[in-house]
Design an enzyme around this catalytic site. Structure first.
Site, PDB file in Angstrom:
ATOM      1  N   CYS A 124       2.487  -3.139   4.057  1.00 42.60           N
ATOM      2  CA  CYS A 124       2.023  -2.130   4.345  1.00 42.60           C
ATOM      3  C   CYS A 124       2.609  -1.440   5.595  1.00 42.60           C
ATOM      4  O   CYS A 124       3.797  -1.910   5.810  1.00 42.60           O
ATOM      5  CB  CYS A 124       0.494  -2.673   4.810  1.00 42.60           C
ATOM      6  N   HIS A 135       6.905 -31.004  10.254  1.00 41.25           N
ATOM      7  CA  HIS A 135       6.280 -29.557   9.769  1.00 41.25           C
ATOM      8  C   HIS A 135       5.424 -29.758   8.812  1.00 41.25           C
ATOM      9  O   HIS A 135       4.182 -28.919   8.771  1.00 41.25           O
ATOM     10  CB  HIS A 135       7.575 -28.544   9.649  1.00 41.25           C
ATOM     11  N   HIS A 173      10.018 -23.772   9.013  1.00 43.64           N
ATOM     12  CA  HIS A 173       8.764 -24.431   9.774  1.00 43.64           C
ATOM     13  C   HIS A 173       7.519 -24.394   9.155  1.00 43.64           C
ATOM     14  O   HIS A 173       6.701 -25.159   9.156  1.00 43.64           O
ATOM     15  CB  HIS A 173       8.837 -23.890  11.290  1.00 43.64           C
ATOM     16  N   ASP A 187       0.716  -0.810   0.087  1.00 44.76           N
ATOM     17  CA  ASP A 187       0.132  -0.046   0.009  1.00 44.76           C
ATOM     18  C   ASP A 187       1.024   1.307   0.012  1.00 44.76           C
ATOM     19  O   ASP A 187       2.184   1.140   0.031  1.00 44.76           O
ATOM     20  CB  ASP A 187      -0.909   0.002   0.950  1.00 44.76           C
ATOM     21  N   THR A 230       2.427  -1.360   8.883  1.00 42.94           N
ATOM     22  CA  THR A 230       2.847  -2.301   9.970  1.00 42.94           C
ATOM     23  C   THR A 230       3.162  -3.800   9.674  1.00 42.94           C
ATOM     24  O   THR A 230       3.605  -4.774  10.461  1.00 42.94           O
ATOM     25  CB  THR A 230       1.683  -2.343  11.123  1.00 42.94           C
TER      26      THR A 230
HETATM   27  C1  RB5 Z   1      -2.270   2.749   6.257  1.00 48.40           C
HETATM   28  O1  RB5 Z   1      -2.458   3.886   7.010  1.00 48.40           O
HETATM   29  C2  RB5 Z   1      -1.867   1.552   7.421  1.00 48.40           C
HETATM   30  O2  RB5 Z   1      -2.880   1.385   8.313  1.00 48.40           O
HETATM   31  C3  RB5 Z   1      -1.620   0.237   6.764  1.00 48.40           C
HETATM   32  O3  RB5 Z   1      -0.399   0.550   6.093  1.00 48.40           O
HETATM   33  C4  RB5 Z   1      -1.093  -0.842   7.673  1.00 48.40           C
HETATM   34  O4  RB5 Z   1      -0.450  -0.447   8.636  1.00 48.40           O
HETATM   35  C5  RB5 Z   1      -2.400  -1.484   7.975  1.00 48.40           C
HETATM   36  O5  RB5 Z   1      -2.192  -2.495   8.779  1.00 48.40           O
END
Ligand code: RB5
Length: 147
Positions: free
Chosen positions: A65, A133, A98, A8, A67
């Site tokens: 993304c 596994h 694994h 993203d 996080t």
């Molecule tokens: C985008 O702002 C953010 O929410 C997305 O990149 C991600 O971290 C969501 O899990």
């Protein structure tokens, strides 16, 4: 080896960095976007990436993304996808050995470029150990089939 990658907007810059890095290493890569910093929704990119991996067009996927959490949750809804959010190379190593992970998920806002590249290298160069596994992977598939 053929890889697909998608992110993203929050991880767009890291995605670009990893695409360049893999191209330098002569790895065949399909870049599914996003292609700008304009806000997009990570489930759309998770879906494209997961469907590309599950269709067998590529060996592995790399999803990003901010996080890594939204990408992980979304991509693991796709049948046949074993997506692993890895913040360190050691996690990538065990995700392959694994869990036979077929998608590496990275956190664009939480990881530095060097750590991310090292994590990618580890993921792509580590094999699945099989044995006990495999039984556990089969049980994951059973959960998928039965729900
Ligand atoms: C985008 O702002 C953010 O929410 C997305 O990149 C991600 O971290 C969501 O899990």
């Amino acid at each position: 080896m053929k890889i697909a990658i998608a992110s993203d907007h929050a991880a767009f810059e890291m995605k670009e960095e990893i695409v360049s890095y893999l191209k330098e290493k002569k790895i065949d890569i399909i870049d599914l976007g996003t292609y700008t910093k304009d806000p997009v929704d990570y489930p759309d990119y998770a879906r494209m990436l997961g469907e590309t991996v599950s269709s067998g067009q590529v060996d592995y996927g790399i999803g990003l993304c901010g996080t890594g959490i939204g990408m992980s949750i979304s991509i693991n809804k796709i049948k046949g996808i074993r997506g692993a959010l890895c913040l360190y190379p050691s996690m990538a190593e065990l995700a392959r050995k694994h869990n036979n992970a077929n998608v590496l998920v990275l956190a664009g806002r939480l990881m530095g470029y060097d750590l991310a590249k090292w994590t990618v290298d580890t993921f792509l160069s580590t094999g699945f150990e099989g044995g006990r596994h495999q039984r556990r992977i089969d049980k994951i598939s059973n959960i998928e089939e039965q729900n």
